[in-house]
Scaffold this active site. Structure first.
Site, PDB file in Angstrom:
ATOM      1  N   LEU A 134      34.836  42.935  59.856  1.00 13.29           N
ATOM      2  CA  LEU A 134      33.431  42.807  60.731  1.00 13.29           C
ATOM      3  C   LEU A 134      32.292  43.504  60.381  1.00 13.29           C
ATOM      4  O   LEU A 134      31.141  42.840  60.590  1.00 13.29           O
ATOM      5  CB  LEU A 134      34.014  43.348  62.333  1.00 13.29           C
ATOM      6  CG  LEU A 134      32.921  43.098  63.347  1.00 13.29           C
ATOM      7  CD1 LEU A 134      32.661  41.635  63.431  1.00 13.29           C
ATOM      8  CD2 LEU A 134      33.441  43.816  64.733  1.00 13.29           C
ATOM      9  N   GLY A 140      26.641  47.806  62.763  1.00 13.93           N
ATOM     10  CA  GLY A 140      27.883  48.482  62.974  1.00 13.93           C
ATOM     11  C   GLY A 140      28.156  48.363  64.388  1.00 13.93           C
ATOM     12  O   GLY A 140      28.842  47.423  64.959  1.00 13.93           O
ATOM     13  N   TRP A 165      32.898  49.146  55.044  1.00 15.91           N
ATOM     14  CA  TRP A 165      33.779  50.261  55.646  1.00 15.91           C
ATOM     15  C   TRP A 165      34.896  49.375  56.104  1.00 15.91           C
ATOM     16  O   TRP A 165      35.745  49.456  57.163  1.00 15.91           O
ATOM     17  CB  TRP A 165      33.083  50.589  57.138  1.00 15.91           C
ATOM     18  CG  TRP A 165      31.677  51.210  57.082  1.00 15.91           C
ATOM     19  CD1 TRP A 165      30.752  50.478  57.966  1.00 15.91           C
ATOM     20  CD2 TRP A 165      31.325  52.355  56.620  1.00 15.91           C
ATOM     21  NE1 TRP A 165      29.693  51.270  57.648  1.00 15.91           N
ATOM     22  CE2 TRP A 165      29.787  52.391  56.749  1.00 15.91           C
ATOM     23  CE3 TRP A 165      31.794  53.157  55.834  1.00 15.91           C
ATOM     24  CZ2 TRP A 165      29.045  53.549  56.598  1.00 15.91           C
ATOM     25  CZ3 TRP A 165      31.099  54.426  55.439  1.00 15.91           C
ATOM     26  CH2 TRP A 165      29.697  54.348  55.888  1.00 15.91           C
ATOM     27  N   TYR A 187      25.484  35.602  68.853  1.00 18.93           N
ATOM     28  CA  TYR A 187      26.810  35.770  68.934  1.00 18.93           C
ATOM     29  C   TYR A 187      27.892  34.578  68.867  1.00 18.93           C
ATOM     30  O   TYR A 187      28.937  34.394  68.339  1.00 18.93           O
ATOM     31  CB  TYR A 187      27.544  36.955  70.022  1.00 18.93           C
ATOM     32  CG  TYR A 187      27.393  36.149  71.497  1.00 18.93           C
ATOM     33  CD1 TYR A 187      28.361  35.449  71.861  1.00 18.93           C
ATOM     34  CD2 TYR A 187      26.140  36.378  72.157  1.00 18.93           C
ATOM     35  CE1 TYR A 187      28.171  34.911  73.050  1.00 18.93           C
ATOM     36  CE2 TYR A 187      26.081  35.411  73.375  1.00 18.93           C
ATOM     37  CZ  TYR A 187      27.478  34.916  74.158  1.00 18.93           C
ATOM     38  OH  TYR A 187      27.213  34.504  75.095  1.00 18.93           O
ATOM     39  N   ARG A 252      41.591  49.768  70.180  1.00 24.73           N
ATOM     40  CA  ARG A 252      41.116  51.069  70.703  1.00 24.73           C
ATOM     41  C   ARG A 252      42.586  51.763  71.045  1.00 24.73           C
ATOM     42  O   ARG A 252      42.271  52.952  71.019  1.00 24.73           O
ATOM     43  CB  ARG A 252      40.137  50.936  71.816  1.00 24.73           C
ATOM     44  CG  ARG A 252      38.791  50.717  71.187  1.00 24.73           C
ATOM     45  CD  ARG A 252      37.711  50.253  71.946  1.00 24.73           C
ATOM     46  NE  ARG A 252      36.406  49.738  71.164  1.00 24.73           N
ATOM     47  CZ  ARG A 252      35.924  48.618  71.369  1.00 24.73           C
ATOM     48  NH1 ARG A 252      36.113  47.881  72.638  1.00 24.73           N
ATOM     49  NH2 ARG A 252      35.189  48.214  70.637  1.00 24.73           N
ATOM     50  N   GLY A 348      43.114  81.424  61.825  1.00 24.66           N
ATOM     51  CA  GLY A 348      42.152  82.196  61.237  1.00 24.66           C
ATOM     52  C   GLY A 348      41.765  81.786  59.783  1.00 24.66           C
ATOM     53  O   GLY A 348      41.456  80.641  59.658  1.00 24.66           O
ATOM     54  N   GLY A 349      41.315  82.771  58.823  1.00 25.37           N
ATOM     55  CA  GLY A 349      40.906  82.528  57.360  1.00 25.37           C
ATOM     56  C   GLY A 349      41.865  81.469  56.748  1.00 25.37           C
ATOM     57  O   GLY A 349      41.200  80.563  56.223  1.00 25.37           O
ATOM     58  N   GLU A 372      35.985  51.410  65.216  1.00 20.73           N
ATOM     59  CA  GLU A 372      36.233  50.761  66.338  1.00 20.73           C
ATOM     60  C   GLU A 372      35.248  50.862  67.649  1.00 20.73           C
ATOM     61  O   GLU A 372      35.978  50.876  69.007  1.00 20.73           O
ATOM     62  CB  GLU A 372      37.811  50.421  66.816  1.00 20.73           C
ATOM     63  CG  GLU A 372      38.575  50.177  65.529  1.00 20.73           C
ATOM     64  CD  GLU A 372      40.134  49.730  65.809  1.00 20.73           C
ATOM     65  OE1 GLU A 372      40.288  49.379  66.864  1.00 20.73           O
ATOM     66  OE2 GLU A 372      40.738  49.891  64.803  1.00 20.73           O
ATOM     67  N   SER A 375      31.568  56.572  70.254  1.00 21.60           N
ATOM     68  CA  SER A 375      31.835  57.260  71.496  1.00 21.60           C
ATOM     69  C   SER A 375      30.719  56.568  72.520  1.00 21.60           C
ATOM     70  O   SER A 375      31.099  56.422  73.737  1.00 21.60           O
ATOM     71  CB  SER A 375      31.848  58.548  71.530  1.00 21.60           C
ATOM     72  OG  SER A 375      33.145  59.172  70.853  1.00 21.60           O
TER      73      SER A 375
HETATM   74  C1  LIG Z   1      36.694  55.482  57.828  1.00 26.20           C
HETATM   75  C2  LIG Z   1      35.850  54.228  58.306  1.00 26.20           C
HETATM   76  C3  LIG Z   1      36.642  53.034  58.426  1.00 26.20           C
HETATM   77  C4  LIG Z   1      36.315  51.791  59.264  1.00 26.20           C
HETATM   78  N1  LIG Z   1      37.160  50.812  59.068  1.00 26.20           N
HETATM   79  C5  LIG Z   1      36.431  49.420  59.657  1.00 26.20           C
HETATM   80  C6  LIG Z   1      37.344  48.228  59.444  1.00 26.20           C
HETATM   81  O1  LIG Z   1      38.254  48.311  59.060  1.00 26.20           O
HETATM   82  N2  LIG Z   1      36.687  47.168  59.889  1.00 26.20           N
HETATM   83  C7  LIG Z   1      35.304  46.963  60.206  1.00 26.20           C
HETATM   84  O2  LIG Z   1      34.860  46.048  60.704  1.00 26.20           O
HETATM   85  N3  LIG Z   1      34.530  48.387  60.341  1.00 26.20           N
HETATM   86  C8  LIG Z   1      34.999  49.397  60.124  1.00 26.20           C
HETATM   87  N4  LIG Z   1      34.399  50.727  59.962  1.00 26.20           N
HETATM   88  C9  LIG Z   1      32.984  50.592  60.511  1.00 26.20           C
HETATM   89  C10 LIG Z   1      32.838  51.203  61.802  1.00 26.20           C
HETATM   90  O3  LIG Z   1      33.453  50.301  63.037  1.00 26.20           O
HETATM   91  C11 LIG Z   1      31.442  51.386  61.972  1.00 26.20           C
HETATM   92  O4  LIG Z   1      31.043  52.789  61.397  1.00 26.20           O
HETATM   93  C12 LIG Z   1      31.038  51.772  63.678  1.00 26.20           C
HETATM   94  O5  LIG Z   1      31.182  50.661  64.500  1.00 26.20           O
HETATM   95  C13 LIG Z   1      29.678  52.576  63.904  1.00 26.20           C
HETATM   96  O6  LIG Z   1      28.735  51.512  63.190  1.00 26.20           O
HETATM   97  P1  LIG Z   1      27.699  52.244  62.111  1.00 26.20           P
HETATM   98  O7  LIG Z   1      28.500  53.180  61.190  1.00 26.20           O
HETATM   99  O8  LIG Z   1      26.917  51.119  61.585  1.00 26.20           O
HETATM  100  O9  LIG Z   1      26.631  53.291  63.004  1.00 26.20           O
HETATM  101  P2  LIG Z   1      25.643  52.779  63.937  1.00 26.20           P
HETATM  102  O10 LIG Z   1      25.706  51.623  64.694  1.00 26.20           O
HETATM  103  O11 LIG Z   1      24.109  53.087  62.990  1.00 26.20           O
HETATM  104  O12 LIG Z   1      25.327  54.069  64.754  1.00 26.20           O
HETATM  105  C14 LIG Z   1      24.676  55.469  64.561  1.00 26.20           C
HETATM  106  C15 LIG Z   1      24.511  56.226  65.772  1.00 26.20           C
HETATM  107  O13 LIG Z   1      23.916  55.439  66.688  1.00 26.20           O
HETATM  108  C16 LIG Z   1      24.554  55.213  67.975  1.00 26.20           C
HETATM  109  N5  LIG Z   1      24.201  54.079  68.545  1.00 26.20           N
HETATM  110  C17 LIG Z   1      23.929  53.004  67.880  1.00 26.20           C
HETATM  111  N6  LIG Z   1      23.497  51.759  68.990  1.00 26.20           N
HETATM  112  C18 LIG Z   1      23.479  52.661  70.009  1.00 26.20           C
HETATM  113  C19 LIG Z   1      23.400  52.123  71.308  1.00 26.20           C
HETATM  114  N7  LIG Z   1      23.036  51.016  71.816  1.00 26.20           N
HETATM  115  N8  LIG Z   1      23.301  52.976  72.450  1.00 26.20           N
HETATM  116  C20 LIG Z   1      23.634  54.543  72.390  1.00 26.20           C
HETATM  117  N9  LIG Z   1      23.787  54.866  70.921  1.00 26.20           N
HETATM  118  C21 LIG Z   1      24.203  54.067  69.908  1.00 26.20           C
HETATM  119  C22 LIG Z   1      26.127  55.276  67.659  1.00 26.20           C
HETATM  120  O14 LIG Z   1      26.954  55.899  68.710  1.00 26.20           O
HETATM  121  C23 LIG Z   1      26.069  56.376  66.536  1.00 26.20           C
HETATM  122  O15 LIG Z   1      26.028  57.683  67.262  1.00 26.20           O
HETATM  123  C24 LIG Z   1      34.997  51.769  59.512  1.00 26.20           C
HETATM  124  C25 LIG Z   1      34.076  52.896  59.486  1.00 26.20           C
HETATM  125  C26 LIG Z   1      34.677  53.996  59.127  1.00 26.20           C
HETATM  126  C27 LIG Z   1      33.809  55.274  58.867  1.00 26.20           C
END
Ligand SMILES: Cc1cc2nc3c(=O)[nH]c(=O)nc-3n(C[C@H](O)[C@H](O)[C@H](O)COP(=O)(O)OP(=O)(O)OC[C@H]3O[C@@H](n4cnc5c(N)ncnc54)[C@H](O)[C@@H]3O)c2cc1C
Length: 389
Positions: A134, A140, A165, A187, A252, A348-349, A372, A375
């Site tokens: 996705l 993201g 990712w 969407y 989730r 510890g260490g 997914e 937070s």
């Molecule tokens: C190891 C790993 C495995 C993954 N596997 C998959 C996978 O199999 N398939 C897939 O599709 N994706 C996958 N992902 C992607 C993952 O789902 C995204 O990294 C995640 O959804 C966050 O998107 P981003 O990295 O673009 O962060 P961003 O969306 O850029 O977020 C950056 C920060 O901004 C905050 N933020 C963004 N928008 C808002 C808002 N509206 N309100 C408040 N805070 C906000 C976020 O909480 C975060 O702290 C993977 C990621 C990793 C690191």
């Protein structure tokens, strides 16, 4: 919704004889087969292929796939038990099984037509790893702003764009991949496709070098005029957003299971070490401050497990679990971070070195707050529901 039958005295964590047998089998496999490989898989950033083959043989890659399609005919709750037990030993093993069962198989079972199910489900149960694509570089948290395009040309869709990712990408034979038929539709243009790794124009790109879950591959996908048969649309064109939202809700709970597995693995190490390590002439576990930390950790793990098990049972009962799934992922990832961090301190260490297992649990826990839905996104969902907006 099915009729609710209340067994008032049944605790959420009480598991049936079949579930106990299933959990014990998975635990044994994780201990005997996965544990010996954990350290070198983490260092090399590669998952041992033989462990995947054995997971298929044990039926763990097709837990919910009906027996008529070659699967194990189990429940979502069993998939959750498997993710927890794998993650107690290795969070990378946990996420591989999690993505396969809670995202890919689940989506196929729920939205696949009969031809797709007959073609793909037996493979998912026997030898094909799945991935769920996705995210993109610019989308993201804002997942439905994705830019990968799909255009219908005759009997095929032609896909162009890049995914980022993608878990399991190196090993996967089948990708549930989201692209838009028309970005202007927002969407409502998003469509889910069943893309095989040997389709023309499909390439797995750069593999990420990560902080944690290092043995789980996370890669870019490149689609350059990638040709996908028209029949490989999962669900209806333009309805991909619904598939994404609903599968991620289920996913989730799986991440919650991964997090309680990681927390429990770290806690068990911390208890063992606290009993062995002597300072001031006695085991550090005899100091009340260490005992209280271990007690606090155990309490939080138990609370987190109650959330995971209850939400999984709600899913199996056909109830709405949107709020509970968000709460599960939010809380379990917080618990995993706190518990694994304290486990490092109790060592510890030694805890800060790669000679002991807890620094890996600490690194592995971090991802729970990110993938997914971060937070913040979980808090947004919970806030919307509890505030009634
Ligand atoms: C190891 C790993 C495995 C993954 N596997 C998959 C996978 O199999 N398939 C897939 O599709 N994706 C996958 N992902 C992607 C993952 O789902 C995204 O990294 C995640 O959804 C966050 O998107 P981003 O990295 O673009 O962060 P961003 O969306 O850029 O977020 C950056 C920060 O901004 C905050 N933020 C963004 N928008 C808002 C808002 N509206 N309100 C408040 N805070 C906000 C976020 O909480 C975060 O702290 C993977 C990621 C990793 C690191």
């Amino acid at each position: 919704m099915p009729e609710t039958v209340l067994h008032r005295s049944t605790p959420v964590t009480l598991i049936s004889e079949d579930e106990t047998l299933f959990r014990d089998t998975v635990r044994q496999f994780a201990e005997d087969k996965i544990r010996p490989h954990v350290k070198h898989m983490d260092e090399a950033g590669v998952f041992e292929r033989s462990l995947l083959d054995e997971s298929f043989q044990l039926g763990l890659m097709g837990i919910e796939i009906p027996e008529s399609y070659g699967g194990s005919g189990g429940t979502f709750f069993e998939a959750i038990l498997a993710v927890e037990e794998f993650s107690r030993v290795d969070a990378s093993a946990g996420v591989i099984v999690d993505v396969q069962n809670t995202l890919v198989n689940n989506a196929l079972i729920r939205w696949g037509d009969e031809v797709q199910k007959k073609h793909y489900l037996p493979r998912m149960a026997s030898d094909t790893v799945g991935a769920y694509a996705l995210s993109e570089a610019a989308s993201g948290s804002d997942a439905f702003a994705l830019q990968t395009r799909a255009e219908l040309l005759g009997s095929e869709y032609v896909l162009n764009g890049r995914k980022l990712w993608i878990t399991n990408a190196k090993e996967a034979g089948l990708f549930i991949l989201f692209a838009t038929l028309d970005p202007a539709k927002g969407y409502k243009g998003i469509t889910a496709f069943l893309v095989e790794n040997n389709f023309p124009g499909f390439t797995v790109g750069k593999k990420e070098d990560k902080l944690g879950i290092r043995a789980s591959s996370t890669c870019e996908l490149i689609l350059e005029d990638c040709r996908v048969p028209k029949e490989n649309v999962l669900g209806e064109p333009g309805k991909g957003y619904k598939i994404a939202i609903e599968t991620l809700n289920e996913g989730r709970i799986g991440i919650g299971a991964q997090m309680i597995g990681v927390a429990r693995g770290a806690w068990e190490c911390a208890v063992k070490y606290a009993k062995e390590r002597k300072q001031f002439g006695k085991s550090i576990s005899e100091f009340q401050s260490i005992q209280f930390q271990l007690a606090q950790m155990a309490t939080e793990i138990e609370a987190a497990r109650l959330l995971v098990y209850n939400t999984a049972r709600m899913k199996d009962a056909g109830m709405n679990f949107l709020k509970e799934a968000a709460m599960t992922k939010l809380y379990t990832s917080q618990v995993a971070e706190r518990v694994t961090s304290l486990a490092v301190e109790i060592y510890g260490g030694a805890g800060f070195t790669k000679d002991y297992p807890v620094e890996k649990y600490f690194r592995d826990a971090k991802i729970g707050k990110i993938y997914e839905g971060t937070s913040n996104m979980q808090l947004g969902t919970i806030a919307k529901i509890v505030l009634g907006s």
